[in-house]
Design a protein around this motif. Structure first.
Motif, PDB file in Angstrom:
ATOM      1  N   PRO A 151       0.794  -1.231   0.000  1.00  0.00           N
ATOM      2  CA  PRO A 151       0.000   0.000   0.000  1.00  0.00           C
ATOM      3  C   PRO A 151       0.830   1.287   0.000  1.00  0.00           C
ATOM      4  CG  PRO A 151      -1.007  -1.599   1.453  1.00  0.00           C
ATOM      5  CD  PRO A 151       0.328  -2.165   1.050  1.00  0.00           C
ATOM      6  N   ALA A 152       2.141   1.173   0.182  1.00  0.00           N
ATOM      7  CA  ALA A 152       3.001   2.355   0.042  1.00  0.00           C
ATOM      8  C   ALA A 152       2.852   2.955  -1.352  1.00  0.00           C
ATOM      9  CB  ALA A 152       4.458   1.979   0.297  1.00  0.00           C
ATOM     10  N   SER A 153       2.495   2.123  -2.331  1.00  0.00           N
ATOM     11  CA  SER A 153       2.359   2.612  -3.704  1.00  0.00           C
ATOM     12  C   SER A 153       1.173   3.544  -3.878  1.00  0.00           C
ATOM     13  CB  SER A 153       2.234   1.430  -4.676  1.00  0.00           C
ATOM     14  OG  SER A 153       1.061   0.674  -4.407  1.00  0.00           O
ATOM     15  N   VAL A 154       0.263   3.585  -2.887  1.00  0.00           N
ATOM     16  CA  VAL A 154      -0.880   4.503  -2.956  1.00  0.00           C
ATOM     17  C   VAL A 154      -0.887   5.437  -1.740  1.00  0.00           C
ATOM     18  CG1 VAL A 154      -2.324   3.027  -4.398  1.00  0.00           C
ATOM     19  CG2 VAL A 154      -2.416   2.761  -1.913  1.00  0.00           C
ATOM     20  N   SER A 161       2.670  -6.884   8.706  1.00  0.00           N
ATOM     21  CA  SER A 161       2.329  -5.840   7.747  1.00  0.00           C
ATOM     22  C   SER A 161       2.974  -6.025   6.378  1.00  0.00           C
ATOM     23  CB  SER A 161       2.694  -4.462   8.299  1.00  0.00           C
ATOM     24  OG  SER A 161       4.072  -4.394   8.619  1.00  0.00           O
ATOM     25  N   GLY A 162       4.180  -6.611   6.352  1.00  0.00           N
ATOM     26  CA  GLY A 162       4.817  -6.830   5.059  1.00  0.00           C
ATOM     27  C   GLY A 162       4.012  -7.790   4.200  1.00  0.00           C
ATOM     28  N   SER A 163       3.642  -8.929   4.761  1.00  0.00           N
ATOM     29  CA  SER A 163       2.840  -9.921   4.050  1.00  0.00           C
ATOM     30  C   SER A 163       1.347  -9.706   4.230  1.00  0.00           C
ATOM     31  CB  SER A 163       3.196 -11.332   4.549  1.00  0.00           C
ATOM     32  OG  SER A 163       4.559 -11.617   4.328  1.00  0.00           O
ATOM     33  N   GLY A 164       0.976  -8.885   5.204  1.00  0.00           N
ATOM     34  CA  GLY A 164      -0.423  -8.718   5.576  1.00  0.00           C
ATOM     35  C   GLY A 164      -1.388  -8.360   4.453  1.00  0.00           C
ATOM     36  N   PRO A 165      -1.009  -7.480   3.517  1.00  0.00           N
ATOM     37  CA  PRO A 165      -1.954  -7.172   2.436  1.00  0.00           C
ATOM     38  C   PRO A 165      -2.433  -8.414   1.681  1.00  0.00           C
ATOM     39  CG  PRO A 165      -0.250  -5.519   2.479  1.00  0.00           C
ATOM     40  CD  PRO A 165       0.165  -6.582   3.468  1.00  0.00           C
ATOM     41  N   ALA A 166      -1.554  -9.402   1.522  1.00  0.00           N
ATOM     42  CA  ALA A 166      -1.971 -10.628   0.836  1.00  0.00           C
ATOM     43  C   ALA A 166      -3.055 -11.356   1.616  1.00  0.00           C
ATOM     44  CB  ALA A 166      -0.767 -11.545   0.626  1.00  0.00           C
ATOM     45  N   TYR A 167      -2.968 -11.308   2.959  1.00  0.00           N
ATOM     46  CA  TYR A 167      -4.003 -11.962   3.767  1.00  0.00           C
ATOM     47  C   TYR A 167      -5.356 -11.278   3.545  1.00  0.00           C
ATOM     48  CZ  TYR A 167       0.353 -12.846   6.438  1.00  0.00           C
ATOM     49  OH  TYR A 167       1.628 -13.131   6.827  1.00  0.00           O
ATOM     50  N   VAL A 168      -5.313  -9.949   3.465  1.00  0.00           N
ATOM     51  CA  VAL A 168      -6.556  -9.190   3.264  1.00  0.00           C
ATOM     52  C   VAL A 168      -7.125  -9.472   1.876  1.00  0.00           C
ATOM     53  CG1 VAL A 168      -7.572  -6.883   3.168  1.00  0.00           C
ATOM     54  CG2 VAL A 168      -5.830  -7.417   4.894  1.00  0.00           C
ATOM     55  N   PHE A 169      -6.261  -9.524   0.874  1.00  0.00           N
ATOM     56  CA  PHE A 169      -6.743  -9.819  -0.474  1.00  0.00           C
ATOM     57  C   PHE A 169      -7.375 -11.213  -0.520  1.00  0.00           C
ATOM     58  CE2 PHE A 169      -2.959  -7.036  -1.942  1.00  0.00           C
ATOM     59  CZ  PHE A 169      -3.679  -5.886  -1.669  1.00  0.00           C
ATOM     60  N   TYR A 170      -6.777 -12.145   0.224  1.00  0.00           N
ATOM     61  CA  TYR A 170      -7.347 -13.490   0.242  1.00  0.00           C
ATOM     62  C   TYR A 170      -8.697 -13.498   0.957  1.00  0.00           C
ATOM     63  CZ  TYR A 170      -7.743 -18.540   0.806  1.00  0.00           C
ATOM     64  OH  TYR A 170      -8.202 -19.834   0.765  1.00  0.00           O
ATOM     65  N   LEU A 171      -8.842 -12.670   1.989  1.00  0.00           N
ATOM     66  CA  LEU A 171     -10.136 -12.545   2.655  1.00  0.00           C
ATOM     67  C   LEU A 171     -11.209 -12.090   1.665  1.00  0.00           C
ATOM     68  CD1 LEU A 171     -12.056 -12.370   5.097  1.00  0.00           C
ATOM     69  CD2 LEU A 171     -11.138 -10.076   5.530  1.00  0.00           C
ATOM     70  N   VAL A 172     -10.851 -11.140   0.803  1.00  0.00           N
ATOM     71  CA  VAL A 172     -11.795 -10.679  -0.217  1.00  0.00           C
ATOM     72  C   VAL A 172     -12.178 -11.841  -1.141  1.00  0.00           C
ATOM     73  CG1 VAL A 172     -12.106  -9.145  -2.200  1.00  0.00           C
ATOM     74  CG2 VAL A 172     -10.981  -8.290  -0.134  1.00  0.00           C
ATOM     75  N   GLU A 173     -11.190 -12.621  -1.538  1.00  0.00           N
ATOM     76  CA  GLU A 173     -11.472 -13.783  -2.385  1.00  0.00           C
ATOM     77  C   GLU A 173     -12.451 -14.732  -1.701  1.00  0.00           C
ATOM     78  OE1 GLU A 173      -8.105 -15.708  -4.494  1.00  0.00           O
ATOM     79  OE2 GLU A 173      -6.879 -14.261  -3.394  1.00  0.00           O
ATOM     80  N   ARG A 225      -1.067 -19.101  13.524  1.00  0.00           N
ATOM     81  CA  ARG A 225      -0.230 -20.102  12.860  1.00  0.00           C
ATOM     82  C   ARG A 225       0.345 -19.550  11.565  1.00  0.00           C
ATOM     83  NH1 ARG A 225      -4.480 -23.742  13.396  1.00  0.00           N
ATOM     84  NH2 ARG A 225      -4.434 -24.224  11.156  1.00  0.00           N
ATOM     85  N   ALA A 226      -0.470 -18.817  10.827  1.00  0.00           N
ATOM     86  CA  ALA A 226      -0.024 -18.275   9.545  1.00  0.00           C
ATOM     87  C   ALA A 226       1.107 -17.266   9.725  1.00  0.00           C
ATOM     88  CB  ALA A 226      -1.201 -17.622   8.822  1.00  0.00           C
ATOM     89  N   VAL A 227       0.935 -16.324  10.665  1.00  0.00           N
ATOM     90  CA  VAL A 227       1.959 -15.288  10.820  1.00  0.00           C
ATOM     91  C   VAL A 227       3.237 -15.861  11.439  1.00  0.00           C
ATOM     92  CG1 VAL A 227       0.296 -13.406  10.879  1.00  0.00           C
ATOM     93  CG2 VAL A 227       1.043 -14.443  13.022  1.00  0.00           C
ATOM     94  N   LYS A 228       3.098 -16.878  12.299  1.00  0.00           N
ATOM     95  CA  LYS A 228       4.296 -17.528  12.830  1.00  0.00           C
ATOM     96  C   LYS A 228       5.081 -18.198  11.710  1.00  0.00           C
ATOM     97  CE  LYS A 228       3.270 -18.475  17.690  1.00  0.00           C
ATOM     98  NZ  LYS A 228       2.999 -19.541  18.696  1.00  0.00           N
TER      99      LYS A 228
END
Length: 273
Positions: free
Chosen positions: A126-129, A176-188, A259-262
């Protein structure tokens, strides 16, 4: 979490690497008023967009004659050993800011031995926006002026958090580095659930996307905690409460996320080893 309101940019800066994240940083700096006369971009494979931006804005696509005040490393991590010319750009007064995944401060110091100070940074997409969040850890000897310059540069893309222990950068990577992918997957997942309930797939996708985007904007604008916001939209005995009963079960979402973030943290540690 801090946002820089009045950035005090360094007088001279070299950006090594102008790919997706490097390019996002570059555009943010220019948008926030960085003087292009003091800006140098090094990228042998610079895109047409970056070349056009150089012509339009006036920054140089070459190295300066002397070491800059700040050197930002946005190259691929595996390219660091090959970029031996960068060592000449990291002088005793130079602050090095690295966004290279898996490269520790010790790794960087070994390759840039004359650098005055080093900051390891973990930004996110999200730094890109302009809505990114970046974790920062610094080497010993960082001056207040260097800290201010780093906050101005990173703050141009969103928020930032300092940590005293560099090892916590791996935890930041997982959250936060990988977190956006988790959110995008939630949308899916929401979209697929909507389709399973009979909604047209394209309608379910639009609903899921707008719902998550809207909830994120509410979080951004509100001073309330996520827990209070959740409670504010949850009526006792209502539909939201019924869904949360599933999601908040002892063996449901919270332990799954942990488990995922670990696992992400462990992978980050392995890459940094």
């Amino acid at each position: 979490m801090t946002m820089t309101q009045k950035p005090r940019f360094p007088a001279s800066l070299v950006l090594a690497g102008a790919g997706k994240m490097g390019g996002a940083l570059l555009r943010a700096w220019l948008d926030r008023g960085f003087d292009p006369a003091g800006l140098y971009v090094l990228d042998p494979n610079a895109s047409e967009d970056i070349t056009e931006l150089s012509t339009k804005s006036g920054f140089a696509l070459n190295a300066p004659a002397q070491a800059p005040e700040v050197l930002v490393l946005a190259i691929k991590p595996q390219a660091l050993d090959e970029a031996r010319s960068l060592a000449a750009l990291a002088g005793p007064q130079t602050l090095v800011i690295s966004i290279l995944a898996g490269k520790t401060i010790a790794n960087l110091a070994a390759r840039l031995p004359d650098a005055g100070a080093i900051i390891r940074a973990m930004p996110n997409l999200p730094a890109s926006v302009g809505r990114g969040v970046t974790g920062l850890a610094a080497s010993a000897g960082l001056t207040e002026a260097q800290r201010s310059a780093a906050e101005a540069l990173i703050g141009a893309t969103g928020a930032f958090e300092w940590v005293d222990n560099e090892r916590l950068i791996d935890a930041i990577t997982a959250i936060s580095g990988s977190g956006p992918a988790y959110v995008f997957y939630l949308v899916e997942c929401l979209a697929e659930a909507g389709a399973a309930l009979g909604l047209p797939a394209e309608v379910a996708a639009r609903l899921a996307r707008a719902t998550v985007a809207g909830a994120g904007e509410l979080l951004f604008q509100s001073e309330s905690s996520a827990a209070l916001l959740r409670e504010s939209v949850t009526s006792r005995g209502g539909t939201t409460a019924a869904a949360l009963e599933v999601l908040m079960a002892d063996d449901a979402l919270a332990p799954l996320i942990l488990r995922a973030v670990k696992k992400a943290r462990d992978r980050a540690e392995a890459l940094s080893g």
